[in-house]
Structures are given as structure tokens and as C-alpha cells.
Design an enzyme around this catalytic site. Sequence first.
Site, PDB file in Angstrom:
ATOM      1  N   TYR A  14       0.814  -1.201   0.000  1.00  0.00           N
ATOM      2  CA  TYR A  14       0.000   0.000   0.000  1.00  0.00           C
ATOM      3  C   TYR A  14       0.856   1.263   0.000  1.00  0.00           C
ATOM      4  O   TYR A  14       0.430   2.305  -0.465  1.00  0.00           O
ATOM      5  CB  TYR A  14      -0.911   0.030   1.231  1.00  0.00           C
ATOM      6  CG  TYR A  14      -2.229  -0.696   1.082  1.00  0.00           C
ATOM      7  CD1 TYR A  14      -2.375  -1.803   0.261  1.00  0.00           C
ATOM      8  CD2 TYR A  14      -3.339  -0.261   1.781  1.00  0.00           C
ATOM      9  CE1 TYR A  14      -3.579  -2.454   0.148  1.00  0.00           C
ATOM     10  CE2 TYR A  14      -4.555  -0.911   1.676  1.00  0.00           C
ATOM     11  CZ  TYR A  14      -4.674  -2.009   0.850  1.00  0.00           C
ATOM     12  OH  TYR A  14      -5.870  -2.646   0.735  1.00  0.00           O
ATOM     13  N   GLY A  15       2.031   1.186   0.562  1.00  0.00           N
ATOM     14  CA  GLY A  15       2.876   2.357   0.772  1.00  0.00           C
ATOM     15  C   GLY A  15       3.328   3.081  -0.475  1.00  0.00           C
ATOM     16  O   GLY A  15       3.831   4.199  -0.399  1.00  0.00           O
ATOM     17  N   CYS A  45      -3.128  -1.328   9.225  1.00  0.00           N
ATOM     18  CA  CYS A  45      -2.151  -0.885   8.231  1.00  0.00           C
ATOM     19  C   CYS A  45      -1.931   0.598   8.479  1.00  0.00           C
ATOM     20  O   CYS A  45      -2.893   1.371   8.501  1.00  0.00           O
ATOM     21  CB  CYS A  45      -2.683  -1.128   6.823  1.00  0.00           C
ATOM     22  SG  CYS A  45      -1.717  -0.352   5.505  1.00  0.00           S
ATOM     23  N   ASN A  46      -0.687   0.984   8.663  1.00  0.00           N
ATOM     24  CA  ASN A  46      -0.391   2.395   8.920  1.00  0.00           C
ATOM     25  C   ASN A  46      -0.736   3.277   7.727  1.00  0.00           C
ATOM     26  O   ASN A  46      -1.249   4.378   7.893  1.00  0.00           O
ATOM     27  CB  ASN A  46       1.087   2.554   9.277  1.00  0.00           C
ATOM     28  CG  ASN A  46       1.379   2.113  10.680  1.00  0.00           C
ATOM     29  OD1 ASN A  46       1.349   2.910  11.602  1.00  0.00           O
ATOM     30  ND2 ASN A  46       1.651   0.828  10.859  1.00  0.00           N
ATOM     31  N   THR A  47      -0.468   2.799   6.530  1.00  0.00           N
ATOM     32  CA  THR A  47      -0.754   3.602   5.340  1.00  0.00           C
ATOM     33  C   THR A  47      -2.255   3.829   5.194  1.00  0.00           C
ATOM     34  O   THR A  47      -2.701   4.956   4.969  1.00  0.00           O
ATOM     35  CB  THR A  47      -0.151   2.950   4.083  1.00  0.00           C
ATOM     36  OG1 THR A  47       1.273   2.809   4.265  1.00  0.00           O
ATOM     37  CG2 THR A  47      -0.421   3.775   2.846  1.00  0.00           C
ATOM     38  N   CYS A 156       4.846   1.135  10.239  1.00  0.00           N
ATOM     39  CA  CYS A 156       4.375   0.144   9.274  1.00  0.00           C
ATOM     40  C   CYS A 156       4.284  -1.181  10.012  1.00  0.00           C
ATOM     41  O   CYS A 156       5.219  -1.552  10.730  1.00  0.00           O
ATOM     42  CB  CYS A 156       5.328   0.032   8.091  1.00  0.00           C
ATOM     43  SG  CYS A 156       4.860  -1.264   6.908  1.00  0.00           S
ATOM     44  N   THR A 157       3.196  -1.891   9.833  1.00  0.00           N
ATOM     45  CA  THR A 157       3.015  -3.149  10.553  1.00  0.00           C
ATOM     46  C   THR A 157       3.937  -4.262  10.052  1.00  0.00           C
ATOM     47  O   THR A 157       4.042  -5.302  10.696  1.00  0.00           O
ATOM     48  CB  THR A 157       1.543  -3.608  10.513  1.00  0.00           C
ATOM     49  OG1 THR A 157       1.076  -3.571   9.170  1.00  0.00           O
ATOM     50  CG2 THR A 157       0.681  -2.709  11.384  1.00  0.00           C
ATOM     51  N   HIS A 158       4.629  -4.054   8.947  1.00  0.00           N
ATOM     52  CA  HIS A 158       5.648  -5.007   8.495  1.00  0.00           C
ATOM     53  C   HIS A 158       6.959  -4.845   9.284  1.00  0.00           C
ATOM     54  O   HIS A 158       7.704  -5.798   9.452  1.00  0.00           O
ATOM     55  CB  HIS A 158       5.982  -4.785   7.008  1.00  0.00           C
ATOM     56  CG  HIS A 158       5.023  -5.389   6.051  1.00  0.00           C
ATOM     57  ND1 HIS A 158       3.771  -4.871   5.805  1.00  0.00           N
ATOM     58  CD2 HIS A 158       5.146  -6.460   5.239  1.00  0.00           C
ATOM     59  CE1 HIS A 158       3.170  -5.601   4.886  1.00  0.00           C
ATOM     60  NE2 HIS A 158       3.976  -6.576   4.527  1.00  0.00           N
TER      61      HIS A 158
END
Length: 179
Positions: A14-15, A45-47, A156-158
Site C-alpha cells: 500500500y505504501g 495498516c499504517n498507510t 508500518c506493521t511489516h
Amino acid sequence: ESFIYFGDTAHLPYGTKSKETIIEYSNQICDFLVKQKVKLIIVACNTASALAIEVLEKYISIPIINVIDPCIYHAIQTTKKQSIGIIGTKATISSRAYEIKLNQLNNNLNIITQACPLFVPIIEEGLANHKITNDLCKLYLNNKKFSTIDVLILGCTHYPLLINTIKKYISKHIVVINS
């Protein structure tokens, strides 16, 4: 409670996408979840939290939670130097969502941001423990501007999948916050 997890692997990352695209995908996901009769939606999701949450809050009638707010509250409570760093996708950092919300709560903060656009692709490719990850952390984090912070938000959750490598390139005195 039971949970429904919707991981949008068809459209990631998404970023790198436009705000309009992220809103469209987020709306589609929320439509699906509402049809499943969920009681609450967590946008993990942060984005999507940065770019779509305001639209989603108006669009759906059930409670919705983003991942940014808990991080900023924790960061403000944790910082001793009033200096907070944020790393995230290009879209999250460009949105300034973290900065805006942090400044609304405390406009005396020193906020340092850094987009790390290659972190998600290397994680998705299974390269979290590869030499390239060290090189990217060095590129993104081995920077004097991060020497003043005492809190680093993983926007970011990654990124928690890179936490051990990230910690090699920041001061051991920095508290790392992830959602």
C-alpha cells in the site's frame, strides 16, 4: 470474540499507492467486513490508517480503530527528550499523519521522519535476515538526525519483522514502539 482477518495481499504494498487508491481498497474491504456483520474494524495498516481512516469513519457506521493513535499516545508518554522518530512507507510519511496528530497533542516535540520504501518489499520477498536488509537499515537509519530521538515509532506493521536489524542501527537508549 471471533475474528475475521482480511489481508489484502492482492494489492500490496500500500505504501507506494495513491491516496485515492488506498481509500478505494479500504472501502472495499470495509464493505466486505460489514457484510460479515463484524462489530468493530481495526485498520491494521499504517498507510490505510494515515490516508483512509477519516473517509472510512464517515463511510461506515460501526466503530473503527486505526493503528496510529495508540502509537502516538504511547510515544508522547514515553519520550523524555520530547524527540520522536517515525519510520514508515513513503505514503505514510508523506501524509504527515503522525506528525499532525503528535503536534495536536504536543506542539513542542522534535519530530524526525524517514520513509523506508524498500522495507516492505524485502520483507515480502522473505529477505528480512539477508545482508540487503542491513544495507537498507544503514542507508535509512544511520543518520545524524536520528541521534536526537529517544523514541522511534515503527510506522508500518511489516517493520517489526526487521526489529533486530533496525536496533543495530539506532541507539540502545531509543524506545521502539510498534503497533
